[in-house]
Design an enzyme around this catalytic site. Structure first.
Site: not given
Lengths: 314, 634
Positions: A247-249
């Site tokens: 989910h860092r994107g």
């Protein structure tokens, strides 16, 4: 530390081309939570020069630099040898600690030894530097942005390390006109750097100062820039559509879009801000890149991005 | 104003070195095909030019195959201070402190054989704005100013990382450089230990001497037109280092010539110096042929010059040097408008940047420290990847050992021991000793010959999987020889590459290359023979190797045709016969450490060929293709 020879770096203002690299560094400065920038490009594309010029412009000093052949005592920290020999235990701060709150720059990051990469990953993922060796026992919370430059001809990065870089920029070759300007600029810098009263360098530094003031102002107001639920959903949709791992994107896309809005003087994040930063935030987090394949952004990707952005516009 | 004409190799090298001495930005100079015996005299001449140009002493460092990080970056020392032995670290030879410590000159006699530590050091420092070192508590940051002078055989360039080669943008062909001493002088010099050749490059012309002795390059402008010509000459060359280097070379030439503006003529001269050809006019090279008089229009330009800095001694020197070696590698003959095409790839003049076209023969990611994981104990010959507490006295790391000892000198136990022994020496206990951790030298090897012409409708990955898995598990070196690929620079030849491990992405690509028309099986087997001979005779660490040949045995290119690069007539069964002959040579090696097998591609007709091949190599045949042909999988 031994400092020898005056270090001469081209003023940031005079660096020719490299718009994407400059943008990524500026966004990371405005919003340090982005977590850093990876600059990937062929040999001789002035990757390191841009990073050093940017650091000099924004921090008045060269970045804390981790050379590829550093030993682990210099990365984590150790004892000052001279003091030890005099019977005094004096701690020597490591590079990770020195970079706390700022940037840690690794030139040729893909050539970094695996055991050093492991140390960086440990600290970057937990935010805690633990030194328990040679009778030292200390724990410190630190955070730093990682800036790396690499030539993909010499191999890639481990996926875990790749993910630590908030943004990734692939440096493109200059077109012939810009190449000509670049050649002229470098040779002019050779000439001007030997003069103490160079108006050309002075002009570059004055422009740098103006840009620094603008970036600092953007950094102050970035938290006031509104990001709507619709734009946040767009960030999440983009990450999903481009198969970003984890989910860092989407988080980094949103952070970078907000930083871009602040830089452009906007009060809210718009779709075009997201569109501008999405390739930088997502290209190295897609499935192939995250599993050791090449990180690249193709024309098909641009077309897909345009389509998604088009659908998201009110 | 004068425009330079480059005659003998000596003149080229002399001029390139003078430019490098004059221009601080020209830090990396690479000499192609320099006779190894001439490295020392060329270095001596370059050092004298540097002394002249900088007014400083020259600090020489030679890097080779065994150079390690500890020797490059640190200089540990023990000294007595107030009655106590003190350990101290000082900057190593690559840490510049000019002008106080003199200007650095790093010599690499053979760039191909430069150690990993040396190659990484070059990448870090050559042409960099700033370099830093952080090792064993020692820190330094400096502006790299050392000049690097390297030599290598042009035929071996493909073995060097292009990333490393890019740090040497100034390239000069030194193939024709010959000693000016006669045989008697050489013999006497060798016996008496006298300096080999003090006049190898000829005397420095007076005009250049004056410019260098000014100690500081005078201002010289590069007009936009000249910058544009530089970009045009280099075309789509990767990165900007070559363009910047050519521009600096241009400027240096103009300055040596006493000009205040480095115009286009100096760009052309700089291009000639390094052997760069004009991509916009491939039939009109920028170089002037050494062995023929210049064309009339060129001569007119030369006649218009007022001071070509050549003395009578130079001319004699050139004549002496020119006779045996006037086949310049970079430079073609005079412009000839009759032939508008290249007859043969081999006729095309060599580029100063051969790595752009050479088929890579280097390992994957050659500048990266090798992986440490291994299934077997390694020898002590691998690259250094760290240190650990020593358990034996083999392969001790002296600097880390002494540093470890130094930390504890002030502890009561050691202090009392030093006092007791009244020796005031550094007390090193066994627990201080550190030994190197080294990457393993490969002890297993997989050699795979992939004949793409036999793969129609067959997914051979299944047949190859057991061998690839063995290579992965045992961390084997993997050598792949490709035969009959459509994507090959020369379809008459087989091509090979060596990978550190089976994880190398090139192996995956090689498995699915589309088939071409030719099948140079004999040449592929010849490459195998060379690889195995090298592995078993020169790389004694190889304990076990698997040779896996995937082919239908239907080679249609004779070995001779592969070696010379052309087919001269009907080949008949010659390709098959040659393949069997070379296969017999492989079998005759009689290696008990080699397991040989041929994966049966089930050719039809000639289904017996794989069996003949296996018999010739003293190997066995295993089933490969198990389904009927269904079409072209490629």
């Amino acid at each position: 530390m031994i400092n020898s020879g005056e270090v001469l770096i081209l003023p940031y203002h005079h660096v020719v081309g490299q718009a994407d690299v400059k943008l990524a560094l500026e966004l990371n400065f405005i919003a340090p939570r982005i977590g850093g920038v990876l600059i990937s490009g062929q040999r001789g594309t002035a990757k390191s020069t841009v990073v050093r010029a940017f650091s000099l412009m924004t921090r008045d000093r060269l970045p804390v630099t981790l050379p590829i052949n550093a030993t682990d005592d210099r990365v984590r920290g150790g004892w000052v040898l001279d003091a030890l020999m005099q019977g005094e235990a004096k701690e020597q701060m490591g590079l990770l600690e020195e970079a706390n709150g700022g940037l840690l720059y690794v030139d040729e990051v893909n050539l970094l030894d695996d055991h050093i990469v492991n140390i960086i990953l440990d600290v970057a993922s937990t935010g805690v530097l633990t030194v328990q060796r040679e009778a030292a026992d200390r724990v410190k919370h630190i955070s730093f942005g990682l800036v790396g430059t690499m030539n993909p001809e010499e191999g890639g990065l481990r996926p875990q390390l790749l993910d630590r870089f908030g943004l990734m920029v692939i440096v493109s070759e200059l077109d012939p006109a810009l190449r000509q300007t670049m050649v002229s600029t470098v040779l002019r810098f050779d000439e001007e750097a030997s003069r103490s009263d160079s108006r050309w360098i002075k002009n570059g530094l004055e422009n740098d100062l103006r840009l620094r003031n603008r970036l600092e102002y953007a950094r102050e107001r970035v938290h006031k820039v509104v990001i709507s639920r619709r734009v946040a959903k767009l960030c999440a949709d983009l990450a999903a559509q481009f198969n970003a791992v984890g989910h860092r994107g989407e988080v980094v896309t949103a952070l970078a879009a907000r930083a871009l809005a602040a830089r452009d003087g906007s009060d809210e994040v718009k779709v075009q801000h997201v569109g501008k930063v999405a390739p930088m935030a997502l290209q190295h987090r897609r499935h192939d890149a995250a599993h050791g394949g090449p990180a690249e952004w193709t024309e098909d990707d641009s077309a897909l991005l345009d389509r998604i952005l088009g659908e998201a516009k009110p | 104003m004068s425009v330079y004409e480059f005659g003998a190799a000596a003149r080229r090298v002399l001029l390139a070195l003078a430019c490098a001495a004059l221009e601080p930005g020209l830090t990396g100079v690479l000499l192609f095909d320099l006779d190894p015996e001439l490295v020392e005299p060329v270095t001596e001449e370059f050092a004298s030019m540097l002394r002249l140009a900088t007014g400083c002493s020259v600090r020489r460092t030679t890097l080779g195959a065994s150079t390690r990080d500890d020797e490059l970056w640190l200089q540990p020392s023990l000294r007595l201070d107030k009655g106590r032995m003190v350990f101290a670290t000082a900057p190593g030879p690559l840490v510049d402190n000019a002008p106080a410590d003199g200007v650095g000159l790093v010599i690499v006699p053979d760039l191909v054989r430069l150690s990993l530590a040396g190659a990484r050091a070059a990448v870090q420092t050559l042409g960099a704005d700033v370099a830093s070192i952080e090792r064993y508590g020692f820190r330094a940051r400096w502006r790299p100013q050392a000049r690097w002078l390297a030599a290598c055989d042009m035929q071996e360039v493909a073995q060097i990382s292009p990333h490393l080669l890019d740090r040497f943008p100034v390239r000069v062909n030194a193939a024709g450089l010959r000693s000016s001493l006669n045989a008697v002088d050489l013999v006497l010099g060798a016996i008496l230990g006298e300096k080999a050749d003090s006049e190898l490059l000829g005397p420095l012309p007076d005009a250049w001497h004056v410019v260098l002795a000014r100690r500081g390059r005078p201002r010289c402008l590069l007009p936009d037109e000249a910058a544009g010509r530089i970009v045009e000459l280099l075309g789509a060359a990767p990165g900007g280092r070559r363009a910047v280097a050519l521009a600096r070379l241009t400027r240096a030439l103009a300055v040596l010539d006493g000009a205040g503006v480095a115009d286009v003529r100096y760009v052309e001269a700089a291009a000639r110096l390094i052997g760069l050809h004009d991509p916009t006019h491939p039939s009109a090279p920028t170089a002037v042929d050494d062995s023929t008089p210049p064309a009339a229009e060129t001569a007119a330009v030369l006649r218009a010059t007022t001071d070509v800095p050549r003395s009578a001694g130079d001319v004699d020197q050139d004549r002496a040097n020119a006779a045996p070696a006037m086949q310049p590698l970079f430079e073609s003959g005079r412009p000839d408008t009759l032939d508008a095409f290249l007859v043969d790839e081999r006729d095309r003049p060599a580029s100063p940047y051969p790595e752009d076209e050479a088929q890579p023969l280097r390992e994957f990611a050659p500048l990266k420290t090798p992986w440490q994981q291994r299934a077997e104990p390694s020898s002590t010959r691998g690259h250094v990847v760290g240190v650990r507490q020593a358990s034996t006295l083999r392969d001790l790391a002296f600097v880390p050992s002494v540093m470890e000892a130094a930390k504890y000198q002030n502890l009561p136990g050691r202090r009392s021991r030093a006092t007791h022994d009244a020796c005031n020496q550094l007390v090193v206990s066994p627990s201080d000793l550190r030994s190197y951790v080294r990457a393993p030298a490969p002890e297993r090897m997989l050699v795979m010959l992939l004949d793409h012409t036999c793969r129609k409708g067959w997914d051979w990955e299944i047949a190859l999987a057991p061998y690839l898995q063995w290579a992965y598990v045992s961390r084997a070196n993997t050598c792949v020889i490709e035969v009959g690929s459509r994507h090959t620079p020369s379809e008459l030849r087989a091509h090979k590459f060596t990978a550190k491990s089976v994880l190398d992405p090139r192996i995956g690509s090689a498995l699915y290359r589309p088939a071409g028309r030719a099948s140079p099986l004999a040449h592929g087997l010849e490459l195998i023979r060379q690889v195995l001979r090298h592995a078993f005779q020169h790389q004694s660490s190889v304990d076990e190797a698997w040779l896996v040949v995937v082919s239908d045995g239907r080679g249609n290119v004779p070995l001779q045709s592969s070696l010379v690069g052309q087919v001269t007539g009907p080949v008949g069964r010659e390709g098959v016969e040659d393949a069997l002959t070379v296969a017999e040579d492989i079998g005759a090696m009689g290696q008990i450490r080699l397991h040989t097998l041929v994966v049966d591609a089930a050719p039809s007709p000639y289904s017996d060929l794989p069996f003949q091949l296996a018999r010739a190599m003293n190997g066995v045949v295993v089933a490969g293709r198990v389904t009927e042909m269904t079409g072209d999988a490629s």
